[in-house]
Structure formats: structure tokens, C-alpha cells
Write a protein that holds these residues in place. Structure first.
Motif, PDB file in Angstrom:
ATOM      1  N   TYR A 269       0.827  -1.195   0.000  1.00 53.18           N
ATOM      2  CA  TYR A 269       0.000   0.000   0.000  1.00 53.18           C
ATOM      3  C   TYR A 269       0.867   1.252   0.000  1.00 53.18           C
ATOM      4  CZ  TYR A 269      -4.317  -2.597   0.885  1.00 53.18           C
ATOM      5  OH  TYR A 269      -5.399  -3.421   0.788  1.00 53.18           O
ATOM      6  N   SER A 270       0.293   2.334  -0.498  1.00 51.89           N
ATOM      7  CA  SER A 270       1.010   3.606  -0.591  1.00 51.89           C
ATOM      8  C   SER A 270       1.224   4.217   0.797  1.00 51.89           C
ATOM      9  CB  SER A 270       0.207   4.589  -1.444  1.00 51.89           C
ATOM     10  OG  SER A 270      -0.987   4.950  -0.770  1.00 51.89           O
ATOM     11  N   ASP A 271       2.104   5.190   0.822  1.00 49.82           N
ATOM     12  CA  ASP A 271       2.394   5.891   2.074  1.00 49.82           C
ATOM     13  C   ASP A 271       1.129   6.521   2.647  1.00 49.82           C
ATOM     14  OD1 ASP A 271       4.474   7.220   3.964  1.00 49.82           O
ATOM     15  OD2 ASP A 271       3.271   8.903   3.224  1.00 49.82           O
ATOM     16  N   SER A 272       0.292   7.089   1.795  1.00 53.72           N
ATOM     17  CA  SER A 272      -0.898   7.776   2.296  1.00 53.72           C
ATOM     18  C   SER A 272      -1.885   6.813   2.948  1.00 53.72           C
ATOM     19  CB  SER A 272      -1.582   8.575   1.187  1.00 53.72           C
ATOM     20  OG  SER A 272      -2.042   7.732   0.167  1.00 53.72           O
ATOM     21  N   VAL A 273      -2.040   5.614   2.396  1.00 54.74           N
ATOM     22  CA  VAL A 273      -2.947   4.626   2.991  1.00 54.74           C
ATOM     23  C   VAL A 273      -2.380   4.137   4.320  1.00 54.74           C
ATOM     24  CG1 VAL A 273      -3.903   2.296   2.740  1.00 54.74           C
ATOM     25  CG2 VAL A 273      -3.974   3.874   0.813  1.00 54.74           C
ATOM     26  N   VAL A 274      -1.111   3.802   4.341  1.00 53.20           N
ATOM     27  CA  VAL A 274      -0.482   3.304   5.571  1.00 53.20           C
ATOM     28  C   VAL A 274      -0.492   4.388   6.644  1.00 53.20           C
ATOM     29  CG1 VAL A 274       1.616   2.341   6.593  1.00 53.20           C
ATOM     30  CG2 VAL A 274       0.925   1.659   4.287  1.00 53.20           C
ATOM     31  N   ARG A 275      -0.190   5.620   6.265  1.00 51.07           N
ATOM     32  CA  ARG A 275      -0.182   6.725   7.228  1.00 51.07           C
ATOM     33  C   ARG A 275      -1.588   6.973   7.776  1.00 51.07           C
ATOM     34  NH1 ARG A 275       3.793   9.549   8.472  1.00 51.07           N
ATOM     35  NH2 ARG A 275       4.969   9.023   6.597  1.00 51.07           N
ATOM     36  N   SER A 276      -2.594   6.881   6.929  1.00 49.55           N
ATOM     37  CA  SER A 276      -3.979   7.032   7.386  1.00 49.55           C
ATOM     38  C   SER A 276      -4.335   5.935   8.385  1.00 49.55           C
ATOM     39  CB  SER A 276      -4.929   6.988   6.191  1.00 49.55           C
ATOM     40  OG  SER A 276      -6.259   6.970   6.630  1.00 49.55           O
ATOM     41  N   CYS A 277      -3.962   4.699   8.086  1.00 46.67           N
ATOM     42  CA  CYS A 277      -4.220   3.585   8.999  1.00 46.67           C
ATOM     43  C   CYS A 277      -3.479   3.787  10.318  1.00 46.67           C
ATOM     44  CB  CYS A 277      -3.812   2.263   8.364  1.00 46.67           C
ATOM     45  SG  CYS A 277      -4.876   1.769   6.994  1.00 46.67           S
ATOM     46  N   PHE A 278      -2.232   4.197  10.234  1.00 48.05           N
ATOM     47  CA  PHE A 278      -1.406   4.452  11.416  1.00 48.05           C
ATOM     48  C   PHE A 278      -2.049   5.527  12.301  1.00 48.05           C
ATOM     49  CE2 PHE A 278       1.983   7.271  13.114  1.00 48.05           C
ATOM     50  CZ  PHE A 278       2.562   6.400  14.034  1.00 48.05           C
ATOM     51  N   ASN A 279      -2.406   6.654  11.692  1.00 53.27           N
ATOM     52  CA  ASN A 279      -3.000   7.749  12.465  1.00 53.27           C
ATOM     53  C   ASN A 279      -4.359   7.362  13.037  1.00 53.27           C
ATOM     54  OD1 ASN A 279      -0.859   9.543  12.083  1.00 53.27           O
ATOM     55  ND2 ASN A 279      -1.672  10.244  10.139  1.00 53.27           N
ATOM     56  N   ASN A 280      -5.166   6.671  12.240  1.00 58.26           N
ATOM     57  CA  ASN A 280      -6.496   6.282  12.702  1.00 58.26           C
ATOM     58  C   ASN A 280      -6.442   5.275  13.846  1.00 58.26           C
ATOM     59  OD1 ASN A 280      -8.528   7.765  11.330  1.00 58.26           O
ATOM     60  ND2 ASN A 280      -8.053   6.653   9.464  1.00 58.26           N
ATOM     61  N   VAL A 281      -5.608   4.262  13.724  1.00 61.60           N
ATOM     62  CA  VAL A 281      -5.570   3.249  14.784  1.00 61.60           C
ATOM     63  C   VAL A 281      -5.050   3.863  16.077  1.00 61.60           C
ATOM     64  CG1 VAL A 281      -3.273   2.197  14.400  1.00 61.60           C
ATOM     65  CG2 VAL A 281      -5.174   0.792  15.205  1.00 61.60           C
ATOM     66  N   ARG A 282      -4.091   4.780  15.971  1.00 63.16           N
ATOM     67  CA  ARG A 282      -3.599   5.455  17.174  1.00 63.16           C
ATOM     68  C   ARG A 282      -4.670   6.346  17.787  1.00 63.16           C
ATOM     69  NH1 ARG A 282       2.187   6.391  18.088  1.00 63.16           N
ATOM     70  NH2 ARG A 282       1.510   8.485  18.622  1.00 63.16           N
ATOM     71  N   ALA A 283      -5.440   7.031  16.952  1.00 70.75           N
ATOM     72  CA  ALA A 283      -6.506   7.899  17.464  1.00 70.75           C
ATOM     73  C   ALA A 283      -7.612   7.078  18.123  1.00 70.75           C
ATOM     74  CB  ALA A 283      -7.078   8.748  16.329  1.00 70.75           C
ATOM     75  N   VAL A 284      -7.947   5.946  17.529  1.00 65.97           N
ATOM     76  CA  VAL A 284      -8.988   5.079  18.095  1.00 65.97           C
ATOM     77  C   VAL A 284      -8.550   4.538  19.454  1.00 65.97           C
ATOM     78  CG1 VAL A 284     -10.165   2.850  17.816  1.00 65.97           C
ATOM     79  CG2 VAL A 284     -10.060   4.447  15.897  1.00 65.97           C
ATOM     80  N   THR A 285      -7.343   4.021  19.523  1.00 66.97           N
ATOM     81  CA  THR A 285      -6.884   3.438  20.793  1.00 66.97           C
ATOM     82  C   THR A 285      -6.689   4.516  21.862  1.00 66.97           C
ATOM     83  OG1 THR A 285      -4.541   3.461  20.094  1.00 66.97           O
ATOM     84  CG2 THR A 285      -5.811   1.435  19.689  1.00 66.97           C
ATOM     85  N   HIS A 286      -6.273   5.698  21.432  1.00 73.23           N
ATOM     86  CA  HIS A 286      -6.118   6.803  22.393  1.00 73.23           C
ATOM     87  C   HIS A 286      -7.476   7.167  23.007  1.00 73.23           C
ATOM     88  CE1 HIS A 286      -4.428  10.404  24.211  1.00 73.23           C
ATOM     89  NE2 HIS A 286      -5.465  11.079  23.726  1.00 73.23           N
ATOM     90  N   LEU A 287      -8.504   7.273  22.162  1.00 72.76           N
ATOM     91  CA  LEU A 287      -9.828   7.600  22.672  1.00 72.76           C
ATOM     92  C   LEU A 287     -10.368   6.472  23.550  1.00 72.76           C
ATOM     93  CD1 LEU A 287     -12.178   9.624  22.680  1.00 72.76           C
ATOM     94  CD2 LEU A 287     -13.121   8.348  20.730  1.00 72.76           C
ATOM     95  N   ALA A 288     -10.127   5.226  23.158  1.00 76.38           N
ATOM     96  CA  ALA A 288     -10.583   4.089  23.968  1.00 76.38           C
ATOM     97  C   ALA A 288      -9.933   4.123  25.351  1.00 76.38           C
ATOM     98  CB  ALA A 288     -10.264   2.777  23.261  1.00 76.38           C
ATOM     99  N   ARG A 289      -8.681   4.464  25.405  1.00 74.39           N
ATOM    100  CA  ARG A 289      -7.982   4.584  26.695  1.00 74.39           C
ATOM    101  C   ARG A 289      -8.523   5.763  27.496  1.00 74.39           C
ATOM    102  NH1 ARG A 289      -6.657   5.239  31.141  1.00 74.39           N
ATOM    103  NH2 ARG A 289      -4.566   5.413  31.981  1.00 74.39           N
ATOM    104  N   LYS A 290      -8.708   6.884  26.823  1.00 73.46           N
ATOM    105  CA  LYS A 290      -9.175   8.090  27.495  1.00 73.46           C
ATOM    106  C   LYS A 290     -10.577   7.905  28.070  1.00 73.46           C
ATOM    107  CE  LYS A 290      -8.838  12.988  26.922  1.00 73.46           C
ATOM    108  NZ  LYS A 290      -8.193  14.024  26.190  1.00 73.46           N
ATOM    109  N   GLN A 291     -11.402   7.146  27.364  1.00 75.91           N
ATOM    110  CA  GLN A 291     -12.765   6.898  27.844  1.00 75.91           C
ATOM    111  C   GLN A 291     -12.846   5.666  28.757  1.00 75.91           C
ATOM    112  OE1 GLN A 291     -15.490   6.816  24.540  1.00 75.91           O
ATOM    113  NE2 GLN A 291     -15.531   9.029  24.446  1.00 75.91           N
ATOM    114  N   LYS A 292     -11.692   5.127  29.085  1.00 77.29           N
ATOM    115  CA  LYS A 292     -11.582   4.005  30.026  1.00 77.29           C
ATOM    116  C   LYS A 292     -12.171   2.687  29.507  1.00 77.29           C
ATOM    117  CE  LYS A 292     -10.952   6.957  33.967  1.00 77.29           C
ATOM    118  NZ  LYS A 292      -9.983   7.745  33.335  1.00 77.29           N
ATOM    119  N   PHE A 293     -12.198   2.537  28.183  1.00 79.41           N
ATOM    120  CA  PHE A 293     -12.567   1.248  27.603  1.00 79.41           C
ATOM    121  C   PHE A 293     -11.342   0.322  27.591  1.00 79.41           C
ATOM    122  CE2 PHE A 293     -16.020   3.815  25.976  1.00 79.41           C
ATOM    123  CZ  PHE A 293     -17.097   2.953  26.038  1.00 79.41           C
ATOM    124  N   LEU A 294     -10.143   0.921  27.670  1.00 73.03           N
ATOM    125  CA  LEU A 294      -8.884   0.184  27.752  1.00 73.03           C
ATOM    126  C   LEU A 294      -8.101   0.704  28.951  1.00 73.03           C
ATOM    127  CD1 LEU A 294      -7.752   0.268  23.999  1.00 73.03           C
ATOM    128  CD2 LEU A 294      -8.643  -1.709  25.234  1.00 73.03           C
TER     129      LEU A 294
END
Length: 130
Positions: free
Chosen positions: A65-90
Motif C-alpha cells: 500500500y502507498s504511504d498515504s494509505v499506511v499513514r492514514s491507517c497508522f493515524n487512525n488506529v492510534r486515534a482510536v486506541t487513544h480515545l478508547a484509553r481516554k474513555q476508560k474502555f482500555l
């Protein structure tokens, strides 16, 4: 609670209000196609740094995959897990220590200097030069 449930019921509803219409369409597709497509049925509490990193590495090494797809996945997964932690789901953020894999450089077409000068010389409207 699965990764799919958290993204669809918590992450997207909270974040989409700050997304432009174009970004909303692209980002929603990326979240559903790449992240939910891979991690969807995984219980959120079972998501690990190792699993995320291996998946990102596979996007580069196996899927090419291109840099833009991988970077989007990287940023999104980090944002999702950060919010899950912040909301105490993790209890911990598994995306915190994930690193962006090195992607291949994409060859981009470049206009030759002589053609660029011809193009600029042919422009009569100053707005086109801007």
C-alpha cells in the motif's frame, strides 16, 4: 465489546463533527475498509501493540500500500486506541508505542523545465500564474 462496535458507536460519532465533508467520506471509508475490515470482530481489550504493528508492517510488505494509505491507517488506529484509553474502555493505549513503517517512495510525474517555461510563457491571465 469489539473493535467494530467501539469505532462505529463511539469513535466516529465523537470525531466526525470536526471532519470536512471530503475528509469525512475518505476517513469513514478508511476506518471501515482497513481497520474494521481487519480488527472488526476482535474484542477491543485483546488489541495489542504487537498486533497493530505487525498489521501495519504487512500493509507495506505484503499489500504494498502507498504511504498515504499506511499513514492514514497508522493515524487512525492510534486515534482510536487513544480515545478508547481516554474513555476508560482500555486500561492502556496499545497504539501509543506503534511506529510508522517505512514505505516505498512513489514516483511522481515531473514536468520538464523547458515544458514548464513554455506553459508559464503561454499564460496570459495573472490568476493562472498564481
Amino acid at each position: 465489546m469489539t473493535f467494530r462496535w467501539f469505532v462505529k458507536e463511539r469513535y466516529i460519532p465523537m470525531r466526525r463533527g470536526s471532519w470536512s465533508p471530503a475528509y469525512k467520506k475518505t476517513n469513514t471509508y478508511n476506518l471501515e475498509h482497513y481497520l474494521i475490515g481487519y480488527f472488526g470482530d476482535l474484542p477491543l481489550r485483546n488489541l495489542s501493540t504487537f498486533e497493530i504493528q505487525v498489521w501495519l508492517n504487512k500493509l507495506v510488505e505484503e499489500k504494498d500500500y502507498s504511504d498515504s494509505v499506511v499513514r492514514s491507517c497508522f493515524n487512525n488506529v492510534r486515534a482510536v486506541t487513544h480515545l478508547a484509553r481516554k474513555q476508560k474502555f482500555l486500561s492502556e493505549d496499545p497504539g501509543e508505542d506503534v511506529v510508522m513503517p517505512i514505505t516505498k517512495a512513489i514516483k511522481k510525474p515531473v514536468l520538464a523545465i523547458d515544458l514548464m517555461l513554455l506553459l508559464l510563457g503561454a499564460m496570459e491571465d495573472l490568476g493562472d500564474l498564481a
